[in-house]
Design a protein around this motif. Structure first.
Motif, PDB file in Angstrom:
ATOM      1  N   TYR A  11       0.848  -1.203   0.000  1.00 62.64           N
ATOM      2  CA  TYR A  11       0.000   0.000   0.000  1.00 62.64           C
ATOM      3  C   TYR A  11       0.882   1.250   0.000  1.00 62.64           C
ATOM      4  N   ARG A  23      -0.326   4.902   0.629  1.00 60.19           N
ATOM      5  CA  ARG A  23      -0.981   5.193   1.906  1.00 60.19           C
ATOM      6  C   ARG A  23       0.053   5.388   3.014  1.00 60.19           C
ATOM      7  N   ILE A  50      -3.970   3.544   6.695  1.00 58.02           N
ATOM      8  CA  ILE A  50      -4.360   2.206   7.130  1.00 58.02           C
ATOM      9  C   ILE A  50      -3.779   1.965   8.514  1.00 58.02           C
ATOM     10  N   GLU A 110      -9.443   1.691   7.554  1.00 59.87           N
ATOM     11  CA  GLU A 110      -9.236   0.264   7.301  1.00 59.87           C
ATOM     12  C   GLU A 110      -8.203  -0.250   8.295  1.00 59.87           C
ATOM     13  N   ARG A 111      -8.484  -1.405   8.905  1.00 63.39           N
ATOM     14  CA  ARG A 111      -7.590  -1.945   9.931  1.00 63.39           C
ATOM     15  C   ARG A 111      -7.101  -3.318   9.492  1.00 63.39           C
ATOM     16  N   LEU A 112      -5.796  -3.470   9.410  1.00 63.74           N
ATOM     17  CA  LEU A 112      -5.183  -4.742   9.040  1.00 63.74           C
ATOM     18  C   LEU A 112      -4.574  -5.365  10.287  1.00 63.74           C
TER      19      LEU A 112
END
Length: 332
Positions: free
Chosen positions: A154, A157, A249, A308-310
């Motif tokens: 990503y 980001r 993120i 968004e959470r990873l």
């Protein structure tokens, strides 16, 4: 005599130039980058990363953090942004400590405590990825490698380790800052705080000092009559959003430690970074209000909805827990 006077005048001019320069680069492992400019972001290496640490009068914590992170396999170099004078740096005796490290350390003497220094690249870095981290925060090098691989997926980001929420309190008609606890509100906005985050050189190059938005925010953060330096990371999220950068993120499940308290928490929540129910929380509420007023906004300039959470895999998180627990027991 006239020639001697001229020589003295030239010498005085040189001393004056040195004294008034905004930043001085001390490269502890190779020659300083005299006259060099930042390399174009597209020409930088994608397979390594740079660590950038901004510090202010905490040399002990800084030294521990640098020594902890320097063993990361994909690390190219560490850049220390010293928010003080060269004499303060010299008195810290960090020079001799950094010289013995296996990888290079560049020290930028900023002269003053400019909290926006970590918004941009401070030296001609040779990597596309830059990891910014507080001077009292540590992450296991293996977890840092895993986080770097997340950033590689990503690259447009910001990948942050601690996310927060700004939401509309309907009853009070006011935007409030809080931990990510599933607040119920018709308006919710996400952001990552400044404790630890990956960003590309392209993103960091947006914050040029001549940019009108940068100048406006800098005047707000460094206003001597109204303390606002603690609003810097919220302001940074506003800046990114206004510049069209995709939403950050949040990378959770990474074990973070503090060289100050020896506490260990999972990324996504760090009790030492936010006391939402105390004075710090109230201060952060005021940051949102003041930034909205500064920028003439009716709503926060932040991505709408939670970020968004990873999450780290259970296997990675489990290994991290075992490793960090063992380190903690050894340090006791």
């Amino acid at each position: 005599m006239r020639n001697f006077t001229a020589i003295l005048g030239c010498f005085a001019s040189v001393l004056s130039l040195i004294a008034t320069s905004e930043a001085k680069l001390i490269n502890l492992r190779r020659n300083p980058h005299k006259g060099s400019s930042l390399l174009p972001a597209d020409s930088l290496r994608p397979d390594l990363f740079t660590i950038q640490i901004m510090t202010y009068r905490r040399p002990t914590y800084l030294n521990l953090t640098v020594h902890h992170l320097v063993s990361a396999p994909s690390l190219h170099k560490i850049v220390v942004i010293w928010q003080g004078t060269y004499n303060m740096y010299k008195a810290s005796h960090l020079d001799s400590q950094f010289r013995r490290l296996p990888k290079g350390v560049d020290v930028v003497i900023a002269g003053t405590n400019n909290v926006m220094n970590r918004w941009r690249r401070q030296v001609p870095t040779q990597t596309q990825a830059v990891f910014n981290i507080d001077d009292d925060t540590i992450i296991n090098p293996a977890d840092l490698e895993d986080l770097f691989m997340t950033w590689q997926k990503y690259q447009d980001r910001v990948i942050g380790l601690v996310d927060r929420v700004v939401y509309l309190d309907v009853r009070r008609r006011r935007y409030l800052y809080t931990l990510h606890t599933g607040v119920s509100s018709p308006e919710e906005y996400g952001l990552v705080i400044g404790k630890a985050w990956f960003a590309s050189a392209k993103i960091l190059d947006l914050a040029v000092e001549t940019d009108p938005l940068v100048k406006l925010i800098s005047g707000f953060l460094h206003n001597p009559h109204s303390e606002a330096k603690g609003c810097d990371d919220i302001a940074w999220n506003y800046f990114l959003h206004l510049k069209g950068v995709p939403p950050p993120i949040a990378r959770l499940g990474v074990s973070m430690g503090s060289t100050e308290t020896r506490q260990r928490k999972q990324s996504g929540y760090n009790a030492s970074s936010d006391k939402a129910d105390g004075l710090w929380g109230k201060y952060r509420h005021s940051c949102v209000t003041r930034l909205n007023e500064l920028l003439n906004l009716t709503k926060p300039a932040l991505p709408h909805g939670p970020l968004e959470r990873l999450f780290a895999s259970q296997w990675t998180a489990g290994l991290s827990w075992v490793r960090e627990t063992a380190e903690y027991l050894i340090m006791r």
